[in-house]
Design a protein around this motif. Sequence first.
Motif, PDB file in Angstrom:
ATOM      1  N   ARG A 237      11.399  -3.597  13.764  1.00  0.00           N
ATOM      2  CA  ARG A 237      11.195  -4.610  12.720  1.00  0.00           C
ATOM      3  C   ARG A 237       9.964  -5.459  13.028  1.00  0.00           C
ATOM      4  NH1 ARG A 237      15.814  -7.072  13.184  1.00  0.00           N
ATOM      5  NH2 ARG A 237      14.948  -8.659  14.541  1.00  0.00           N
ATOM      6  N   ARG A 238       9.829  -5.870  14.293  1.00  0.00           N
ATOM      7  CA  ARG A 238       8.664  -6.685  14.686  1.00  0.00           C
ATOM      8  C   ARG A 238       7.370  -5.916  14.448  1.00  0.00           C
ATOM      9  NH1 ARG A 238       5.934  -7.244  19.707  1.00  0.00           N
ATOM     10  NH2 ARG A 238       7.491  -5.867  20.574  1.00  0.00           N
ATOM     11  N   CYS A 239       7.351  -4.635  14.807  1.00  0.00           N
ATOM     12  CA  CYS A 239       6.147  -3.829  14.590  1.00  0.00           C
ATOM     13  C   CYS A 239       5.805  -3.720  13.106  1.00  0.00           C
ATOM     14  CB  CYS A 239       6.332  -2.428  15.172  1.00  0.00           C
ATOM     15  SG  CYS A 239       6.356  -2.360  16.969  1.00  0.00           S
ATOM     16  N   LEU A 240       6.829  -3.645  12.263  1.00  0.00           N
ATOM     17  CA  LEU A 240       6.612  -3.448  10.826  1.00  0.00           C
ATOM     18  C   LEU A 240       6.174  -4.705  10.089  1.00  0.00           C
ATOM     19  CD1 LEU A 240       9.697  -1.203  10.039  1.00  0.00           C
ATOM     20  CD2 LEU A 240       7.293  -0.483  10.128  1.00  0.00           C
ATOM     21  N   ILE A 241       6.789  -5.855  10.427  1.00  0.00           N
ATOM     22  CA  ILE A 241       6.519  -7.047   9.597  1.00  0.00           C
ATOM     23  C   ILE A 241       5.984  -8.248  10.365  1.00  0.00           C
ATOM     24  CG2 ILE A 241       8.120  -6.384   7.773  1.00  0.00           C
ATOM     25  CD1 ILE A 241      10.120  -8.437   8.941  1.00  0.00           C
ATOM     26  N   ASP A 242       5.833  -8.128  11.691  1.00  0.00           N
ATOM     27  CA  ASP A 242       5.313  -9.262  12.452  1.00  0.00           C
ATOM     28  C   ASP A 242       4.002  -8.961  13.163  1.00  0.00           C
ATOM     29  OD1 ASP A 242       7.504 -10.822  11.744  1.00  0.00           O
ATOM     30  OD2 ASP A 242       8.644 -10.234  13.511  1.00  0.00           O
ATOM     31  N   GLU A 243       3.557  -7.725  13.131  1.00  0.00           N
ATOM     32  CA  GLU A 243       2.345  -7.325  13.836  1.00  0.00           C
ATOM     33  C   GLU A 243       1.333  -6.762  12.842  1.00  0.00           C
ATOM     34  OE1 GLU A 243       1.960  -7.766  17.134  1.00  0.00           O
ATOM     35  OE2 GLU A 243       4.008  -8.445  17.437  1.00  0.00           O
ATOM     36  N   GLY A 244       0.080  -6.940  13.160  1.00  0.00           N
ATOM     37  CA  GLY A 244      -0.982  -6.364  12.343  1.00  0.00           C
ATOM     38  C   GLY A 244      -1.382  -7.254  11.189  1.00  0.00           C
TER      39      GLY A 244
ATOM     40  N   GLY B  44       3.132  -7.031   4.632  1.00  0.00           N
ATOM     41  CA  GLY B  44       3.735  -7.174   3.309  1.00  0.00           C
ATOM     42  C   GLY B  44       3.966  -5.844   2.635  1.00  0.00           C
ATOM     43  N   ALA B  45       2.993  -4.947   2.728  1.00  0.00           N
ATOM     44  CA  ALA B  45       3.142  -3.622   2.109  1.00  0.00           C
ATOM     45  C   ALA B  45       4.279  -2.844   2.766  1.00  0.00           C
ATOM     46  CB  ALA B  45       1.827  -2.848   2.208  1.00  0.00           C
ATOM     47  N   ASN B  46       4.371  -2.907   4.099  1.00  0.00           N
ATOM     48  CA  ASN B  46       5.471  -2.214   4.784  1.00  0.00           C
ATOM     49  C   ASN B  46       6.810  -2.705   4.261  1.00  0.00           C
ATOM     50  OD1 ASN B  46       3.718  -0.780   6.415  1.00  0.00           O
ATOM     51  ND2 ASN B  46       4.004  -2.086   8.202  1.00  0.00           N
ATOM     52  N   TYR B  47       6.971  -4.009   4.204  1.00  0.00           N
ATOM     53  CA  TYR B  47       8.237  -4.589   3.747  1.00  0.00           C
ATOM     54  C   TYR B  47       8.558  -4.117   2.323  1.00  0.00           C
ATOM     55  CZ  TYR B  47      11.703  -7.924   2.203  1.00  0.00           C
ATOM     56  OH  TYR B  47      12.841  -8.486   1.677  1.00  0.00           O
ATOM     57  N   LEU B  48       7.603  -4.255   1.429  1.00  0.00           N
ATOM     58  CA  LEU B  48       7.848  -3.915   0.032  1.00  0.00           C
ATOM     59  C   LEU B  48       8.171  -2.437  -0.160  1.00  0.00           C
ATOM     60  CD1 LEU B  48       5.010  -6.083  -1.494  1.00  0.00           C
ATOM     61  CD2 LEU B  48       7.471  -6.490  -1.721  1.00  0.00           C
TER      62      LEU B  48
ATOM     63  N   GLN C 276       2.229  -0.618  13.286  1.00  0.00           N
ATOM     64  CA  GLN C 276       2.570  -0.989  11.911  1.00  0.00           C
ATOM     65  C   GLN C 276       2.292   0.151  10.945  1.00  0.00           C
ATOM     66  OE1 GLN C 276      -0.002  -2.588  13.495  1.00  0.00           O
ATOM     67  NE2 GLN C 276      -1.709  -2.828  12.120  1.00  0.00           N
ATOM     68  N   HIS C 277       1.396   1.079  11.307  1.00  0.00           N
ATOM     69  CA  HIS C 277       1.159   2.260  10.472  1.00  0.00           C
ATOM     70  C   HIS C 277       2.154   3.371  10.806  1.00  0.00           C
ATOM     71  CE1 HIS C 277      -2.537   0.859   8.683  1.00  0.00           C
ATOM     72  NE2 HIS C 277      -3.091   0.683   9.857  1.00  0.00           N
ATOM     73  N   SER C 278       2.170   3.756  12.071  1.00  0.00           N
ATOM     74  CA  SER C 278       2.965   4.926  12.442  1.00  0.00           C
ATOM     75  C   SER C 278       4.459   4.693  12.228  1.00  0.00           C
ATOM     76  CB  SER C 278       2.676   5.340  13.886  1.00  0.00           C
ATOM     77  OG  SER C 278       2.916   4.281  14.780  1.00  0.00           O
ATOM     78  N   LEU C 279       4.965   3.536  12.598  1.00  0.00           N
ATOM     79  CA  LEU C 279       6.396   3.290  12.400  1.00  0.00           C
ATOM     80  C   LEU C 279       6.747   3.172  10.919  1.00  0.00           C
ATOM     81  CD1 LEU C 279       7.506   0.940  15.287  1.00  0.00           C
ATOM     82  CD2 LEU C 279       8.274   3.249  14.801  1.00  0.00           C
ATOM     83  N   ALA C 280       5.883   2.569  10.135  1.00  0.00           N
ATOM     84  CA  ALA C 280       6.145   2.503   8.692  1.00  0.00           C
ATOM     85  C   ALA C 280       6.217   3.917   8.112  1.00  0.00           C
ATOM     86  CB  ALA C 280       5.079   1.681   7.982  1.00  0.00           C
ATOM     87  N   ASN C 281       5.304   4.790   8.542  1.00  0.00           N
ATOM     88  CA  ASN C 281       5.341   6.176   8.070  1.00  0.00           C
ATOM     89  C   ASN C 281       6.627   6.868   8.484  1.00  0.00           C
ATOM     90  OD1 ASN C 281       2.780   5.878   6.974  1.00  0.00           O
ATOM     91  ND2 ASN C 281       1.744   6.896   8.665  1.00  0.00           N
ATOM     92  N   VAL C 282       7.046   6.662   9.728  1.00  0.00           N
ATOM     93  CA  VAL C 282       8.263   7.314  10.221  1.00  0.00           C
ATOM     94  C   VAL C 282       9.484   6.824   9.441  1.00  0.00           C
ATOM     95  CG1 VAL C 282       9.794   7.566  12.221  1.00  0.00           C
ATOM     96  CG2 VAL C 282       7.318   7.800  12.502  1.00  0.00           C
ATOM     97  N   VAL C 283       9.570   5.522   9.205  1.00  0.00           N
ATOM     98  CA  VAL C 283      10.709   4.989   8.455  1.00  0.00           C
ATOM     99  C   VAL C 283      10.681   5.521   7.017  1.00  0.00           C
ATOM    100  CG1 VAL C 283      11.842   2.900   7.582  1.00  0.00           C
ATOM    101  CG2 VAL C 283      10.940   2.949   9.922  1.00  0.00           C
ATOM    102  N   MET C 284       9.496   5.564   6.396  1.00  0.00           N
ATOM    103  CA  MET C 284       9.413   6.075   5.032  1.00  0.00           C
ATOM    104  C   MET C 284       9.826   7.540   4.963  1.00  0.00           C
ATOM    105  SD  MET C 284       6.179   4.325   3.157  1.00  0.00           S
ATOM    106  CE  MET C 284       5.283   3.290   4.293  1.00  0.00           C
ATOM    107  N   VAL C 285       9.349   8.350   5.892  1.00  0.00           N
ATOM    108  CA  VAL C 285       9.728   9.766   5.889  1.00  0.00           C
ATOM    109  C   VAL C 285      11.232   9.900   6.136  1.00  0.00           C
ATOM    110  CG1 VAL C 285       9.453  11.980   7.104  1.00  0.00           C
ATOM    111  CG2 VAL C 285       7.439  10.637   6.497  1.00  0.00           C
ATOM    112  N   SER C 286      11.777   9.067   7.007  1.00  0.00           N
ATOM    113  CA  SER C 286      13.225   9.099   7.269  1.00  0.00           C
ATOM    114  C   SER C 286      14.016   8.809   5.994  1.00  0.00           C
ATOM    115  CB  SER C 286      13.594   8.076   8.341  1.00  0.00           C
ATOM    116  OG  SER C 286      12.949   8.356   9.553  1.00  0.00           O
ATOM    117  N   LEU C 287      13.618   7.785   5.274  1.00  0.00           N
ATOM    118  CA  LEU C 287      14.315   7.428   4.036  1.00  0.00           C
ATOM    119  C   LEU C 287      14.139   8.506   2.978  1.00  0.00           C
ATOM    120  CD1 LEU C 287      13.471   3.618   3.922  1.00  0.00           C
ATOM    121  CD2 LEU C 287      15.612   4.689   4.666  1.00  0.00           C
TER     122      LEU C 287
END
Length: 161
Positions: A47-54, A60-64, A138-149
Amino acid sequence: MPPPPKHKHDKKHRHPASQALRFVEPAALDALLSTLVPAEADRAFVRRCLIDEGPLHHRGANYLLLRLLGRVLERVPGADAPLEGEEVPMRLPPHLEDEVEEGNFPLPLPTRALRELLGDDEESLTAAVDCLTDGPPQHSLANVVMVSLLERLLARLEPKR
């Protein structure tokens, strides 16, 4: 040549940095991530990597995008199997390489949907995994979570046999 037209989102309409992420609800993201990363400490790190870093716009885009995908997933009935896939290595900036032990993020990149998309070409799959997992967290983890979903969503949409 005339100057380009002004973009309708010019600087006078932008929120100050202190207000740019006011729509972010960490608890809502945490609830979504809990289905992927059960361990609280690991989930807090993701969560920190996605919305608190970078940069703000990435946070904001990751969260949305993740919340929107989560809403779609909520509307499609079905049970989710644990996701299996490739471990995602943490890529550290050069100034941290000697100070931090290298490891993997606590969330694998699922590859079932990617394999279905790309066919049996292992080199293409390797290239796709590299593209999705490269870059800062913030890029790689967002991609991994999106692909997971997306993989869960695709599995729910498969016809029952």
